[in-house]
Design an enzyme around this catalytic site. Structure first.
Site, PDB file in Angstrom:
ATOM      1  N   ASP A  63      -4.568  29.188  42.075  1.00  0.00           N
ATOM      2  CA  ASP A  63      -3.545  28.796  41.129  1.00  0.00           C
ATOM      3  C   ASP A  63      -2.647  27.883  41.960  1.00  0.00           C
ATOM      4  O   ASP A  63      -1.798  28.351  42.719  1.00  0.00           O
ATOM      5  CB  ASP A  63      -2.789  30.010  40.589  1.00  0.00           C
ATOM      6  CG  ASP A  63      -1.692  29.604  39.611  1.00  0.00           C
ATOM      7  OD1 ASP A  63      -1.270  28.426  39.661  1.00  0.00           O
ATOM      8  OD2 ASP A  63      -1.256  30.453  38.819  1.00  0.00           O
TER       9      ASP A  63
ATOM     10  N   LYS B  60       5.545  22.544  36.616  1.00  0.00           N
ATOM     11  CA  LYS B  60       6.283  22.940  37.827  1.00  0.00           C
ATOM     12  C   LYS B  60       6.261  21.780  38.838  1.00  0.00           C
ATOM     13  O   LYS B  60       6.920  20.783  38.584  1.00  0.00           O
ATOM     14  CB  LYS B  60       5.686  24.226  38.408  1.00  0.00           C
ATOM     15  CG  LYS B  60       5.129  25.217  37.373  1.00  0.00           C
ATOM     16  CD  LYS B  60       6.190  25.961  36.584  1.00  0.00           C
ATOM     17  CE  LYS B  60       5.650  26.722  35.396  1.00  0.00           C
ATOM     18  NZ  LYS B  60       4.718  27.795  35.650  1.00  0.00           N
TER      19      LYS B  60
ATOM     20  N   TYR C  24      -8.420   7.905  21.644  1.00  0.00           N
ATOM     21  CA  TYR C  24      -8.950   9.272  21.507  1.00  0.00           C
ATOM     22  C   TYR C  24      -9.929   9.562  22.637  1.00  0.00           C
ATOM     23  O   TYR C  24      -9.923  10.635  23.226  1.00  0.00           O
ATOM     24  CB  TYR C  24      -9.657   9.427  20.154  1.00  0.00           C
ATOM     25  CG  TYR C  24     -10.068  10.858  19.862  1.00  0.00           C
ATOM     26  CD1 TYR C  24      -9.207  11.708  19.161  1.00  0.00           C
ATOM     27  CD2 TYR C  24     -11.289  11.360  20.307  1.00  0.00           C
ATOM     28  CE1 TYR C  24      -9.563  13.017  18.904  1.00  0.00           C
ATOM     29  CE2 TYR C  24     -11.651  12.676  20.066  1.00  0.00           C
ATOM     30  CZ  TYR C  24     -10.782  13.503  19.363  1.00  0.00           C
ATOM     31  OH  TYR C  24     -11.135  14.800  19.126  1.00  0.00           O
TER      32      TYR C  24
ATOM     33  N   PHE D 218      -0.036  36.981  37.999  1.00  0.00           N
ATOM     34  CA  PHE D 218       0.873  36.206  37.161  1.00  0.00           C
ATOM     35  C   PHE D 218       0.533  36.555  35.711  1.00  0.00           C
ATOM     36  O   PHE D 218      -0.634  36.748  35.361  1.00  0.00           O
ATOM     37  CB  PHE D 218       0.769  34.700  37.407  1.00  0.00           C
ATOM     38  CG  PHE D 218       1.831  33.962  36.642  1.00  0.00           C
ATOM     39  CD1 PHE D 218       3.147  34.006  37.059  1.00  0.00           C
ATOM     40  CD2 PHE D 218       1.533  33.297  35.466  1.00  0.00           C
ATOM     41  CE1 PHE D 218       4.152  33.392  36.319  1.00  0.00           C
ATOM     42  CE2 PHE D 218       2.532  32.674  34.724  1.00  0.00           C
ATOM     43  CZ  PHE D 218       3.841  32.716  35.148  1.00  0.00           C
ATOM     44  N   THR D 219       1.571  36.614  34.856  1.00  0.00           N
ATOM     45  CA  THR D 219       1.404  37.143  33.495  1.00  0.00           C
ATOM     46  C   THR D 219       0.237  36.503  32.736  1.00  0.00           C
ATOM     47  O   THR D 219      -0.669  37.198  32.282  1.00  0.00           O
ATOM     48  CB  THR D 219       2.701  36.927  32.693  1.00  0.00           C
ATOM     49  OG1 THR D 219       3.113  35.564  32.849  1.00  0.00           O
ATOM     50  CG2 THR D 219       3.815  37.838  33.172  1.00  0.00           C
TER      51      THR D 219
ATOM     52  N   PHE E 191      10.012  41.510  26.699  1.00  0.00           N
ATOM     53  CA  PHE E 191      11.205  40.869  27.263  1.00  0.00           C
ATOM     54  C   PHE E 191      11.637  39.628  26.496  1.00  0.00           C
ATOM     55  O   PHE E 191      12.814  39.284  26.472  1.00  0.00           O
ATOM     56  CB  PHE E 191      10.987  40.527  28.745  1.00  0.00           C
ATOM     57  CG  PHE E 191       9.814  39.610  29.016  1.00  0.00           C
ATOM     58  CD1 PHE E 191       8.534  40.115  29.104  1.00  0.00           C
ATOM     59  CD2 PHE E 191      10.002  38.257  29.176  1.00  0.00           C
ATOM     60  CE1 PHE E 191       7.450  39.271  29.347  1.00  0.00           C
ATOM     61  CE2 PHE E 191       8.933  37.407  29.433  1.00  0.00           C
ATOM     62  CZ  PHE E 191       7.650  37.922  29.501  1.00  0.00           C
TER      63      PHE E 191
ATOM     64  N   ARG F 274      13.744  40.151  35.523  1.00  0.00           N
ATOM     65  CA  ARG F 274      12.367  40.389  35.992  1.00  0.00           C
ATOM     66  C   ARG F 274      12.364  41.791  36.575  1.00  0.00           C
ATOM     67  O   ARG F 274      12.595  42.004  37.751  1.00  0.00           O
ATOM     68  CB  ARG F 274      11.960  39.356  37.049  1.00  0.00           C
ATOM     69  CG  ARG F 274      11.612  37.998  36.464  1.00  0.00           C
ATOM     70  CD  ARG F 274      10.150  37.896  36.035  1.00  0.00           C
ATOM     71  NE  ARG F 274       9.948  37.907  34.611  1.00  0.00           N
ATOM     72  CZ  ARG F 274       9.061  37.140  33.974  1.00  0.00           C
ATOM     73  NH1 ARG F 274       8.346  36.266  34.626  1.00  0.00           N
ATOM     74  NH2 ARG F 274       8.866  37.260  32.689  1.00  0.00           N
TER      75      ARG F 274
HETATM   76  C1  PLP Z   1       3.930  28.758  34.917  1.00  0.00           C
HETATM   77  C2  PLP Z   1       2.802  29.310  35.657  1.00  0.00           C
HETATM   78  C3  PLP Z   1       1.559  29.513  35.045  1.00  0.00           C
HETATM   79  C4  PLP Z   1       1.315  29.308  33.565  1.00  0.00           C
HETATM   80  O1  PLP Z   1       1.443  27.989  33.215  1.00  0.00           O
HETATM   81  P1  PLP Z   1       1.969  27.501  31.773  1.00  0.00           P
HETATM   82  O2  PLP Z   1       2.036  26.022  31.938  1.00  0.00           O
HETATM   83  O3  PLP Z   1       3.301  28.138  31.544  1.00  0.00           O
HETATM   84  O4  PLP Z   1       0.956  27.914  30.776  1.00  0.00           O
HETATM   85  C5  PLP Z   1       0.526  29.995  35.836  1.00  0.00           C
HETATM   86  N1  PLP Z   1       0.705  30.276  37.134  1.00  0.00           N
HETATM   87  C6  PLP Z   1       1.888  30.089  37.745  1.00  0.00           C
HETATM   88  C7  PLP Z   1       2.024  30.405  39.190  1.00  0.00           C
HETATM   89  C8  PLP Z   1       2.973  29.609  37.039  1.00  0.00           C
HETATM   90  O5  PLP Z   1       4.146  29.462  37.661  1.00  0.00           O
END
Ligand code: PLP
Length: 460
Positions: free
Chosen positions: A216, A259, A73, A125-126, A451, A384
Site C-alpha cells: 500500500d 494523499k 473515452y 487499514f480499514t 464512527f 481514533r
Molecule cells: C486513504 C488510504 C486508503 C484508502 O484510499 P481511499 O482513496 O480513501 O479509497 C488506503 N490505504 C491508506 C494507507 C490510506 O491512507
C-alpha cells in the site's frame, strides 16, 4: 551554528476565506452534530484537520493540467501521461487507474485472493482489510509490537515483525498466502515508517516462499523522507530515488492518490506481472471504467500525473510537509500533552486515554476530547479509538483497541505555520481544563462503521 529556518517551497496565489465562529456558535454546532465532528458542517469549521485525504492544495501546474486534460473515452493522452509518471516515479510498468485507493484494493483483492486465504500485513487499514475479507480472505497483523506503544521512540514503528510473519507462514502454509500486504508509513499506527532494511528482508522472506509482496504505497513519499532522516546509508539519497528503491522490493502496489500524490480524487493499482494486469483490467471494466480511465476523468488523470512528478521534484516539498507536522507535534509535546512519538508523517495523535484519565473507556474519552477542542477553537480533528473500532460481531461488546487517540491530520500545502500555532494553543488550553470534560454516551449507534454517523450526549 545559528539556526536557519526553513519555509514552504511555494507562495500563495489565491486565497480561500475561512469561517470564523464564536464559542457560542460552536457550542450550538457541536450539539447539533451529536458531539461527532464528522457531522459538523464545514462552514462551522475554522481549521479542518479531520483528514489529509483529498484535501491537498494543487499547484498552478496541476490546475493548468485540468484545462489540458484529454477527455477521450479510449486512449486518452492524459492516461498515457499517468502511466509514464507511475513508471518513472514508482517503477511499475503496468498501471490500472481507479476512482480512489479502495477501488484499487477491491480489484487487487478480487484478482489475487481465493476464499480461505490469509493475508498478513503490518497493521490493518480499514478499507484494505475490508476488501481482503470481502474477497474471502483473513487478515493477520504482523506489525512490530512497538507500533501499539505510544511512547516507544522506535524510529521504524511501521516495520514488519519477521518472526510473526514466519509464524503465519508456518501455521497456514505459503500456498494459502497469495501476498503480504505491506503498508508504507502506516496510517493507523500514526503515520509511522518502515525501514528499507525491513522491507528488503520481508521481500526476501516472501520470495523464498513464493509469496508476492503488494505495497500500500499511498504514503511511500513520507516513508522515503523518514528513511532519509533515520536509516544509516541513505542520508544523501533523494526522495525520488528512495521511492523507487522502496517499490523495487515489491511486486505491485495500490495507491490512494488523495494523499502523497497531491490531488483531490484518484488512485491506481500498479504491478509488474502482465498477467495480473490483464486480469485486473478485465475486472476494471466492470467495476470502475474502461482500462484507460478507470474511475477518473481525463483532467483528473492529468492533474494526478503532474502531482506524482511534483511530489518528488526535489526534496523540498516533503521536507516542508513532514516538517509542518513535526512543528505542530513539538509544540503540543512541549505543552506537556501526551502524543504518539515520534511524530508521524501526516498528523499528530493525542493520547486521549491519558489526557482524560478520569473517564472510563466506555465514556469515549477521544470522542469527548475531539468535541472539546472543536468548541474551544473551531479546530476539527477525528476520534481514533473505541468508537472507530466498533463492536465485536460475536459478543456484541465494544472492540477495545489499545490506542485511544484524537487525530489531527494535516492537509498538504493548505495551512500556514500560524494556523499550527493556533491549533497548539487550543490543545494546550483544553488540556489545562481537561478535568471539566465529561464523558459521552450514544444517543444513536449505527450498525456499521459507526464512527461516521454516531450521535452522543454528555453524561450528567
Ligand atoms: C486513504 C488510504 C486508503 C484508502 O484510499 P481511499 O482513496 O480513501 O479509497 C488506503 N490505504 C491508506 C494507507 C490510506 O491512507
Amino acid at each position: 551554528m545559528t539556526r536557519r529556518s526553513w519555509a514552504e517551497p511555494w507562495r500563495i496565489k489565491m486565497v480561500e476565506p475561512l469561517p470564523i465562529t464564536t464559542r457560542e456558535q460552536r457550542e450550538k454546532a457541536i450539539v447539533a452534530a451529536g458531539y461527532n465532528t464528522f457531522l459538523l458542517q464545514s462552514d462551522d469549521v475554522y481549521i479542518d484537520l479531520l483528514t489529509d485525504s483529498g484535501t491537498s492544495a494543487m499547484s498552478d501546474h496541476q490546475w493548468a493540467g485540468l484545462m489540458e486534460g484529454d477527455e477521450a473515452y479510449a486512449g486518452s493522452r492524459s492516461f498515457r501521461h499517468l502511466c509514464e509518471a507511475v513508471a518513472d516515479v514508482y517503477g511499475y510498468p503496468e498501471t490500472i487507474p481507479t476512482h480512489q485507493g479502495r477501488g484499487a484494493e477491491h480489484i487487487l483483492s478480487q484478482v489475487l485472493i481465493t476464499p480461505g486465504d490469509v493475508i498478513p500485513g503490518n497493521m490493518y487499514f480499514t478499507t484494505t482489510r475490508f476488501h481482503q475479507e470481502h474477497a474471502g480472505g483473513r487478515f493477520v497483523d504482523v506489525i512490530v509490537d512497538e507500533a501499539h506503544d505510544t511512547e516507544a521512540l522506535h524510529p521504524f514503528k511501521g516495520n514488519v515483525d519477521l518472526a510473526k510473519l514466519q509464524a503465519v507462514i508456518d501455521e497456514v502454509g505459503a500456498e494459502r498466502i497469495p501476498y503480504v500486504s505491506v503498508e508504507t508509513n502506516v496510517n493507523m499506527a500514526g503515520g509511522q515508517p518502515m525501514s528499507l532494511a525491513n522491507l528488503e528482508a520481508t521481500y526476501d522472506l516472501c520470495r523464498r516462499h513464493g509469496i508476492l509482496v503488494m505495497l500500500d504505497a499511498t504514503r511511500a513519499l513520507e516513508n522515503a523522507w523518514f528513511i532519509k532522516q533515520r536509516e544509516a546509508g541513505y542520508e544523501d539519497w533523494s526522495v525520488a530515488d528512495l521511492v523507487r528503491r522502496i517499490c523495487s522490493f515489491s511486486d505491485g502496489a495500490t495507491v490512494s492518490s488523495k494523499k502523497d500524490n497531491l490531488v483531490n480524487i484518484g488512485g491506481f493499482l500498479a504491478v509488474r506481472d502482465p498477467e495480473i494486469a490483464r486480469e485486473a483490467r478485465s475486472l476494471l471494466v466492470a467495476f470502475e471504467g474502461l482500462h484507460t480511465y478507470g474511475g477518473m476523468s481525463g483532467r483528473d488523470m492529468e492533474a494526478l500525473a503532474r502531482g506524482i512528478r511534483e511530489m518528488v521534484d526535489g526534496d523540498d516539498h516533503v521536507r516542508a510537509r513532514v516538517g509542518q507536522v513535526e512543528y505542530l507535534g513539538d509544540l503540543i509535546h512541549k505543552a506537556g500533552v501526551p502524543i504518539i512519538r515520534p511524530v508521524g508523517g501526516h498528523g499528530v495523535f493525542i493520547d486521549a486515554a491519558k489526557v482524560l484519565a478520569h473517564l472510563p473507556r466506555d465514556e469515549f474519552p477521544a470522542q469527548a476530547l475531539t468535541a472539546a477542542v472543536y468548541v474551544d477553537s473551531g479546530v476539527r480533528g477525528m476520534e481514533r479509538g473505541i468508537v472507530s473500532a466498533g463492536r465485536d460481531p460475536v459478543t456484541g461488546d465494544h472492540h477495545r483497541p489499545r490506542l485511544e487517540l484524537v487525530r489531527l491530520a494535516i492537509p498538504r500545502r493548505v495551512y500556514t505555520q500560524s494556523h499550527m500555532d493556533v491549533v497548539a494553543e487550543s490543545i494546550g488550553a483544553v488540556y489545562e481544563t481537561r478535568e471539566q470534560i465529561r464523558g459521552l454516551r450514544f444517543t444513536y449507534e449505527p450498525d456499521h462503521l459507526r464512527f461516521f454517523q454516531a450521535r452522543f450526549e454528555p453524561i450528567a
